[in-house]
Enzyme design. Structure first.
Site, PDB file in Angstrom:
ATOM      1  N   THR A 245       3.824   7.550  -4.827  1.00 32.26           N
ATOM      2  CA  THR A 245       5.305   6.685  -5.358  1.00 32.26           C
ATOM      3  C   THR A 245       5.258   7.543  -6.926  1.00 32.26           C
ATOM      4  O   THR A 245       6.586   7.944  -7.230  1.00 32.26           O
ATOM      5  CB  THR A 245       5.335   5.701  -5.321  1.00 32.26           C
ATOM      6  OG1 THR A 245       4.397   4.870  -6.230  1.00 32.26           O
ATOM      7  CG2 THR A 245       5.466   4.939  -4.073  1.00 32.26           C
TER       8      THR A 245
ATOM      9  N   THR B  16       2.820   3.609   1.401  1.00 32.97           N
ATOM     10  CA  THR B  16       3.141   4.065   2.640  1.00 32.97           C
ATOM     11  C   THR B  16       4.839   5.188   2.933  1.00 32.97           C
ATOM     12  O   THR B  16       5.733   4.182   1.885  1.00 32.97           O
ATOM     13  CB  THR B  16       3.826   3.045   2.721  1.00 32.97           C
ATOM     14  OG1 THR B  16       4.203   1.777   2.867  1.00 32.97           O
ATOM     15  CG2 THR B  16       2.293   2.462   3.799  1.00 32.97           C
TER      16      THR B  16
ATOM     17  N   ALA C  82       7.483   5.866   4.757  1.00 31.09           N
ATOM     18  CA  ALA C  82       8.173   5.690   6.478  1.00 31.09           C
ATOM     19  C   ALA C  82       7.846   6.736   6.720  1.00 31.09           C
ATOM     20  O   ALA C  82       7.524   6.426   8.291  1.00 31.09           O
ATOM     21  CB  ALA C  82       9.209   4.572   6.035  1.00 31.09           C
TER      22      ALA C  82
ATOM     23  N   VAL D 285      17.944   1.877  -0.586  1.00 31.84           N
ATOM     24  CA  VAL D 285      17.390   0.613  -1.310  1.00 31.84           C
ATOM     25  C   VAL D 285      16.633   1.599  -2.609  1.00 31.84           C
ATOM     26  O   VAL D 285      15.903   1.393  -1.829  1.00 31.84           O
ATOM     27  CB  VAL D 285      17.208  -1.159  -1.709  1.00 31.84           C
ATOM     28  CG1 VAL D 285      17.478  -1.367  -2.748  1.00 31.84           C
ATOM     29  CG2 VAL D 285      19.091  -1.336  -1.275  1.00 31.84           C
TER      30      VAL D 285
ATOM     31  N   ASP E 162      -0.663   2.585  -4.688  1.00 33.10           N
ATOM     32  CA  ASP E 162       0.635   3.100  -4.362  1.00 33.10           C
ATOM     33  C   ASP E 162       1.162   3.520  -5.417  1.00 33.10           C
ATOM     34  O   ASP E 162       1.627   4.647  -5.396  1.00 33.10           O
ATOM     35  CB  ASP E 162       1.113   1.810  -4.134  1.00 33.10           C
ATOM     36  CG  ASP E 162       2.468   1.681  -3.618  1.00 33.10           C
ATOM     37  OD1 ASP E 162       2.637   2.592  -3.122  1.00 33.10           O
ATOM     38  OD2 ASP E 162       2.715  -0.038  -3.155  1.00 33.10           O
TER      39      ASP E 162
ATOM     40  N   GLU F 267      14.223   0.282  -5.316  1.00 34.42           N
ATOM     41  CA  GLU F 267      13.798  -1.037  -5.379  1.00 34.42           C
ATOM     42  C   GLU F 267      12.968  -1.056  -6.799  1.00 34.42           C
ATOM     43  O   GLU F 267      14.023  -2.252  -7.892  1.00 34.42           O
ATOM     44  CB  GLU F 267      12.323  -1.977  -4.667  1.00 34.42           C
ATOM     45  CG  GLU F 267      12.828  -1.360  -3.165  1.00 34.42           C
ATOM     46  CD  GLU F 267      12.927  -2.988  -2.781  1.00 34.42           C
ATOM     47  OE1 GLU F 267      14.023  -3.689  -3.698  1.00 34.42           O
ATOM     48  OE2 GLU F 267      13.424  -3.513  -1.554  1.00 34.42           O
TER      49      GLU F 267
ATOM     50  N   SER G 115       9.967  10.264  -2.668  1.00 33.09           N
ATOM     51  CA  SER G 115      10.121   8.312  -3.389  1.00 33.09           C
ATOM     52  C   SER G 115      10.939   8.385  -4.114  1.00 33.09           C
ATOM     53  O   SER G 115      11.778   9.243  -4.977  1.00 33.09           O
ATOM     54  CB  SER G 115       8.488   8.326  -4.367  1.00 33.09           C
ATOM     55  OG  SER G 115       9.225   7.317  -5.246  1.00 33.09           O
ATOM     56  N   ARG G 116      11.684   7.484  -3.469  1.00 32.71           N
ATOM     57  CA  ARG G 116      13.516   7.410  -4.230  1.00 32.71           C
ATOM     58  C   ARG G 116      13.197   6.736  -5.815  1.00 32.71           C
ATOM     59  O   ARG G 116      14.552   7.180  -5.915  1.00 32.71           O
ATOM     60  CB  ARG G 116      14.206   6.232  -3.609  1.00 32.71           C
ATOM     61  CG  ARG G 116      14.279   6.556  -1.588  1.00 32.71           C
ATOM     62  CD  ARG G 116      15.230   5.491  -1.348  1.00 32.71           C
ATOM     63  NE  ARG G 116      14.686   4.518  -1.435  1.00 32.71           N
ATOM     64  CZ  ARG G 116      14.085   3.788  -0.314  1.00 32.71           C
ATOM     65  NH1 ARG G 116      13.197   4.682   0.293  1.00 32.71           N
ATOM     66  NH2 ARG G 116      13.774   2.533  -0.256  1.00 32.71           N
TER      67      ARG G 116
ATOM     68  N   GLY H 182       0.413  -1.290  -0.337  1.00 33.08           N
ATOM     69  CA  GLY H 182      -0.122   0.095   0.300  1.00 33.08           C
ATOM     70  C   GLY H 182       0.852   1.329  -0.126  1.00 33.08           C
ATOM     71  O   GLY H 182       2.338   1.304   0.481  1.00 33.08           O
TER      72      GLY H 182
ATOM     73  N   LYS I 138       4.196  -0.439  -9.480  1.00 33.81           N
ATOM     74  CA  LYS I 138       4.609   0.472  -9.239  1.00 33.81           C
ATOM     75  C   LYS I 138       6.356   1.224  -8.673  1.00 33.81           C
ATOM     76  O   LYS I 138       6.555   2.635  -9.322  1.00 33.81           O
ATOM     77  CB  LYS I 138       3.588   1.319  -8.063  1.00 33.81           C
ATOM     78  CG  LYS I 138       4.768   0.737  -6.614  1.00 33.81           C
ATOM     79  CD  LYS I 138       4.999   1.934  -5.450  1.00 33.81           C
ATOM     80  CE  LYS I 138       5.880   0.954  -4.429  1.00 33.81           C
ATOM     81  NZ  LYS I 138       6.372   2.191  -3.608  1.00 33.81           N
TER      82      LYS I 138
END
Length: 329
Positions: free
Chosen positions: A246, A136, A138, A277, A242, A279, A252-253, A134, A189
């Protein structure tokens, strides 16, 4: 499920320890890095991964996995997707039979093209599992900002058990019976977020980003259904929700990486110095290979993979996508 072992001391693992404590559970956090453990135990902070957040003193951490899972009634696996197999093997000899797992990583393993639940079933077959996914970030979860998530399991009672262990009025879990769909949504995503970042970094406009999100959702649904998931799952929190998060926020990385690439930066430069990381970089390759195996067309994901892993230029990938034949929606 009140005594929880949380395996992974990054931003998300640390935030979930706070979530568990607020819900009345008792978390023990395992981290590989002794500096992370020392900072949590001595200063009630995790400055390497969750800077600016003060942790409850009741949250403790250890580098000893045996100590972390001792007495645990459930285990949350919160390590990057490409490391899940390794950590699950470390966990296996020490994990009591039947101890349930909550899988919190988002991705598809590059070597096997397996989802996290498939890896868990292979390495830890005696442990039933559920999936947490979902929209999120952190840091927002850690600061107790309102968040809704999906907890997905084929066993509804297991899903409800994790909902009770983690749920609160600021962390609201919704139950799904479709872990496959939730996992595919969480993986794809990240790839779409890189693509959206490229659009923004290239200055292609909001129209283009909206179109990419919509057509990317269609790709996600095709892959999820082909893998055995449900289309409605991908329209929920663990899919569309999501994506919305993002593909539109600098938190969002993956999105940030895409912006850097769209502006002409290299992948190495964009990743340099990041402790966390990203992802979507590995997942782009594995998602495209999985799609090919299942006979699913994913042109956006394929374009991201070509840019990241096959040396294609940003302009060439964009031009290829824009020259695709017209088709019915």
């Amino acid at each position: 499920m009140k005594r929880l072992a949380i395996i992974g001391g990054g931003a998300w693992g640390t935030a979930l320890a706070m979530v568990a404590l607020r819900a009345g559970s008792f978390p023990m956090l395992w981290a590989r890095d002794p500096d992370v453990v020392a900072a949590i135990n001595e200063h009630h902070q995790n400055p390497l991964f969750l800077p600016g957040v003060t942790l409850d003193p009741a949250i403790t951490a250890t580098t000893d996995m045996v100590s972390a899972i001792e007495g645990a009634e459930a285990v949350l696996l919160v390590v990057p997707a490409q490391f899940l197999r390794y950590v699950a093997k470390l966990l296996g000899p020490n994990l009591g039979r039947g101890i349930p797992l909550l899988l919190c990583a988002k991705g598809v393993e590059t070597s096997s093209l397996k989802t996290m639940s498939e890896i868990a079933a292979e390495i830890l077959p005696a442990s039933p599992s559920a999936v947490l996914s979902g929209p999120t970030f952190a840091a927002e979860v850690a600061r107790e900002l309102p968040t809704a998530v999906t907890i997905a399991s084929g066993d509804a009672s297991l899903g409800r058990g994790f909902m009770e262990a983690l749920g609160s009025n600021r962390f609201r879990p919704y139950l799904s019976r479709d872990p496959i769909g939730a996992e595919i949504g969480g993986a794809v995503k990240n790839v779409l977020a890189i693509a959206c970042g490229i659009v923004v970094g290239r200055g292609l406009g909001d129209n283009a980003r909206a179109s990419l999100i919509t057509r990317g959702l269609a790709e996600m649904i095709r892959l999820g259904v082909a893998k055995g998931g449900r289309a409605e799952t991908l329209s929920g929190l663990s899919g569309l929700g999501d994506i919305v998060l993002t593909c539109s926020s600098l938190q969002s990385r993956n999105y940030g990486l895409g912006i850097a690439l769209g502006r002409g930066g290299t992948l190495d430069a964009a990743l340099r110095g990041s402790r966390s990381v990203v992802e979507g970089v590995a997942t782009a390759a594995s998602v495209v290979q999985l799609a090919e195996r299942l006979g699913v067309e994913m042109p956006i994901a394929s374009g991201v993979d070509a840019l990241l892993h096959r040396g294609e230029a940003v302009g060439a990938v964009i031009d290829l996508l824009l020259r695709r034949p017209y088709r019915a929606e």
